[in-house]
Scaffold this motif. Structure first.
Motif, short mmCIF file in Angstrom:
data_model
loop_
_atom_site.label_atom_id
_atom_site.label_comp_id
_atom_site.label_asym_id
_atom_site.label_seq_id
_atom_site.Cartn_x
_atom_site.Cartn_y
_atom_site.Cartn_z
N SER A 150 -12.63 16.88 -54.35
CA SER A 150 -11.96 17.40 -53.37
C SER A 150 -12.59 17.53 -51.98
O SER A 150 -11.86 17.27 -50.84
N GLY A 179 -13.80 13.33 -48.50
CA GLY A 179 -12.26 12.95 -48.10
C GLY A 179 -12.30 12.26 -46.59
O GLY A 179 -13.39 11.96 -46.18
N LEU A 180 -11.15 12.38 -46.13
CA LEU A 180 -11.02 11.50 -44.72
C LEU A 180 -12.13 12.55 -43.74
O LEU A 180 -12.50 11.80 -42.92
N GLY A 181 -12.14 13.80 -44.03
CA GLY A 181 -12.86 14.53 -43.19
C GLY A 181 -14.36 13.86 -42.96
O GLY A 181 -14.82 14.02 -41.78
N ILE A 191 -1.89 21.71 -44.64
CA ILE A 191 -2.75 20.46 -44.73
C ILE A 191 -2.19 19.08 -45.20
O ILE A 191 -2.43 18.27 -44.55
N TYR A 216 -2.18 15.37 -43.99
CA TYR A 216 -3.32 14.68 -44.64
C TYR A 216 -2.58 13.46 -45.37
O TYR A 216 -3.18 12.35 -45.45
N PHE A 218 -14.06 22.23 -43.20
CA PHE A 218 -13.17 21.54 -43.43
C PHE A 218 -13.59 20.33 -44.65
O PHE A 218 -13.08 20.14 -45.72
N ILE A 266 -13.66 24.32 -48.03
CA ILE A 266 -13.82 25.93 -48.33
C ILE A 266 -12.83 26.78 -47.40
O ILE A 266 -12.66 26.02 -46.17
N LEU A 324 -5.75 19.80 -53.22
CA LEU A 324 -4.74 20.52 -52.36
C LEU A 324 -3.28 20.77 -52.95
O LEU A 324 -2.84 21.69 -53.27
N LEU A 382 -8.18 28.25 -41.58
CA LEU A 382 -9.37 27.95 -42.25
C LEU A 382 -10.47 28.92 -41.93
O LEU A 382 -11.30 29.58 -42.96
N1 TRP Z 1 -12.44 18.40 -47.58
C1 TRP Z 1 -11.29 17.32 -47.70
C2 TRP Z 1 -11.90 16.11 -46.39
O1 TRP Z 1 -12.96 16.19 -46.24
C3 TRP Z 1 -10.00 17.87 -47.14
C4 TRP Z 1 -9.65 19.05 -48.00
C5 TRP Z 1 -9.32 19.12 -49.27
C6 TRP Z 1 -9.61 20.52 -47.47
N2 TRP Z 1 -9.29 20.27 -49.71
C7 TRP Z 1 -9.19 21.25 -48.72
C8 TRP Z 1 -9.90 20.82 -46.35
C9 TRP Z 1 -9.20 22.43 -48.45
C10 TRP Z 1 -10.01 21.96 -46.24
C11 TRP Z 1 -9.55 23.12 -47.17
O2 TRP Z 1 -11.43 15.35 -46.03
#
Ligand code: TRP
Length: 449
Positions: A23, A26-28, A100, A104, A226, A230, A324, A388
Motif C-alpha cells: 500500500s 506507490g506513485l508517491g 484519491i 490515482y 501520503f 497513513i 484504497l 489527509l
Molecule cells: N502511499 C501510496 C503512494 O505512495 C498511495 C496511497 C495508497 C495512499 N493508500 C493511501 C495515500 C492512503 C494516502 C492514504 O503512492
C-alpha cells in the motif's frame, strides 16, 4: 470486544509487512518523492523527511494498526466499535480513499499506457523533449485512450480485490513486492553505471540548506503521510486482517524502512539518468512521462529499460490502488451488508465514473473547474492538503487521548507478551508532537501563514 468469527486474516509475519508495504510503496515514492526532494534541498530534505517519517509517520501508523486490529473491522466499523462518536474519522477515510482513487487510477492508467508503448516500441520514435511533451499532452487530453487505460487499471484492481484478502491482496503483494524490488535494484545499478551519474547523485543527495525554509518541514510531512498511506484509514483496514501475534511496532518500522528505501532508490534511478542526458531536472508528471522517455531513447537497449521502468510504476501503483479499493469494499461489505462481490463491483463502478470524469477534466471537460482547479487537480488538492492532514490529526487525538489506554497497550504489546520500553515516548509523540505539527501543516495548506 467484538471479534467476527469468519473474518479473513493474513498468513505469516512477512505477509503483514508486504501487504502494508504494498500500500505504501506507490506513485508517491517513485514519481513524487524524487522531484519534491530535488526541489527542496536534496540531501537536506532527505534528512528532514526521514525525521518526519520516524517521529510522526511511525507513531501514526502504529496508531492506525491499533485501531484496525483492536476492532477487526473496516475503517468506519472500527471507530464505531471503539467509540461511536469518532465514526466520522472512518467516513473521512472512505471518502478520501474514493477521491484519491479518482485521480490515482488516472495516473496509473498513464503508466500502463506508457508501459505498453515501451514494449511495442512506439515510444521510441521521437527525439526532442518537445515531441515527448506534445505526445504526453495529446495523450492525457485524448477523450478516450486514457479513459480506456484507467478502466483497464480499475478492472485489474477489481480482479485482485474480488479474489479476497488472502488469495487476492496477500498473494498479489507476495508476488509483486519482490518483483518491484528486483526491478528497482536492477535499474539503480544500471543508473549508477551511466556517465555523468555522479552529478545526478550529487544533486539528489547534496544538502542544500539554502532551499530549506519553514515550509520544507510541512512539505516533507505531507509527502511522508501520503507515501506511508497513513491518515485516512487504509492501515486501519489492513491491520484489521493482521493476526493476534503480529508485532505492530515492528511491522510499522519495517514498512516505513521499505517505503523510504524505495523512495531513495527511485531518486537514485531517476537523477543520474536526468543528468547524464544533460537535462535540467524538472518537476511533476513531466519528469516521469516526458523527460525520462526521452532519456531512455538515447540509451542502448532503450526499449528494455523503458519497459522495465514503466512496469515498475505499474506494479507500484497497483498494490496501492488495491489498498484504497479495499478500504471502500470492506466498508460496503461490512456496514451495508452487501456481499463482498457486490461491494467490490459497487466500488469499481463508482471509482470508474469518478476516474473517467477526472481523466476527461484534463481534456474535453477542461471547462469544469472547482475553485479554479480542474477536477483532476482538485481531487489531488482536497485529499493531500485537507483530508489527509485532518485525518492524521484526529487519529492522533483519538488514539492518544480518547481511546482506552488499556486497549492501546494490549495491542502494542500483544497483551503483555512484548515489551515496549519507549511507551512513554510513544504516547508523548502521539499526544503532543504529532497533532501540533499536523495542525500546523493543515493551517499552512489553507494559506493561513
Ligand atoms: N502511499 C501510496 C503512494 O505512495 C498511495 C496511497 C495508497 C495512499 N493508500 C493511501 C495515500 C492512503 C494516502 C492514504 O503512492
Amino acid at each position: 470486544m467484538h471479534h467476527s468469527q469468519n473474518r479473513a486474516t493474513l498468513g505469516g509475519k512477512l505477509s503483514a509487512v508486504l501487504v502494508a508495504a504494498g500500500s505504501s510503496v506507490g506513485l508517491g515514492n517513485i514519481w513524487r518523492f524524487p522531484y519534491v526532494a530535488g526541489d527542496n534541498g536534496g540531501g537536506a530534505f532527505l534528512v528532514i523527511y526521514i525525521l518526519c517519517v520516524l517521529l510522526l509517520g511511525l507513531p501514526v501508523m502504529v496508531a492506525e494498526f491499533t485501531i484496525g486490529r483492536a476492532s477487526q473491522r473496516n475503517a468506519v466499523g472500527a471507530y464505531r466499535a471503539l467509540n461511536p462518536r469518532w465514526s466520522f474519522l472512518g467516513y473521512n477515510g472512505v471518502l478520501a480513499a474514493f477521491l484519491i482513487l479518482g485521480f490515482y487510477f488516472v495516473v496509473s492508467g498513464w503508466t500502463a499506457e506508457y508501459m505498453i508503448h515501451s514494449v511495442t516500441g512506439s515510444l521510441a520514435h521521437f527525439t526532442t523533449p518537445e515531441e515527448y511533451s506534445s505526445i504526453f499532452e495529446n495523450f492525457i487530453s485524448n477523450p478516450w485512450r486514457p479513459v480506456l487505460y484507467t478502466g483497464l487499471f480499475v478492472l485489474v484492481t477489481h480482479f485482485v480485490i474480488a479474489l479476497g484478502v488472502q488469495k487476492g491482496i496477500e498473494r498479489s503483494a507476495k508476488l509483486l513486492m519482490p518483483l518491484l524490488f528486483a526491478i528497482l535494484i536492477t535499474l539503480a545499478i544500471h543508473a549508477m553505471t551511466m556517465p555523468g551519474s555522479i552529478e545526478g547523485l550529487r544533486f539528489f543527495f547534496k544538502p542544500d540548506f539554502s532551499k530549506v525554509t519553514a515550509s520544507t518541514i510541512l512539505v516533507a510531512l505531507g509527502q511522508a503521510f501520503f507515501s506511508l498511506s497513513i491518515g485516512i484509514g487504509t492501515m486501519v483496514t489492513y491491520a484489521s486482517y493482521f493476526k493476534p501475534d503480529t508485532n505492530l511496532r515492528h511491522t510499522a518500522l519495517n514498512v516505513t524502512i521499505l517505503d523510504t528505501l524505495v523512495a531513495v532508490l527511485a531518486g537514485v534511478v531517476i537523477f543520474p539518468a536526468v543528468f547524464s542526458a544533460g537535462i535540467e531536472p524538472s518537476s511533476g508528471p513531466s519528469l516521469v512521462f516526458i523527460t525520462l522517455p526521452g532519456i531512455f531513447n538515447t540509451m542502448p537497449l532503450s526499449m528494455v529499460w523503458s519497459s522495465v521502468f514503466f512496469l515498475l510504476l505499474v506494479v507500484a501503483a497497483l498494490t496501492s490502488t488495491i489498498s484504497l479499493h479495499e478500504v471502500i469494499t470492506a466498508y460496503l461489505h461490512e456496514e451495508w451488508r452487501l456481499s463482498r462481490r457486490a461491494a467490490a463491483w459497487t466500488t469499481t463502478a463508482a471509482t470508474m465514473v469518478l476516474g473517467t470524469v477526472a481523466s476527461l477534466s484534463l481534456g474535453v471537460l477542461g471547462g469544469w473547474k472547482i475553485c479554479g482547479l480542474s477536477i483532476f487537480d482538485s481531487l489531488d488538492y482536497i485529499t493531500a492538503n485537507i483530508l489527509l492532514p485532518l485525518g492524521g490529526f484526529f487519529t492522533c487525538i483519538f488514539v492518544g487521548w480518547r481511546l482506552d489506554q488499556q486497549i492501546l497497550k494490549a495491542q502494542i504489546t500483544n497483551n503483555g507478551a512484548l515489551k515496549f520500553r519507549i511507551y512513554r515516548l510513544y504516547i508523548f509523540l502521539l499526544r503532543y508532537v504529532c497533532p501540533i505539527i499536523l495542525l500546523l501543516i493543515f493551517l499552512d495548506n489553507l494559506g493561513i501563514f
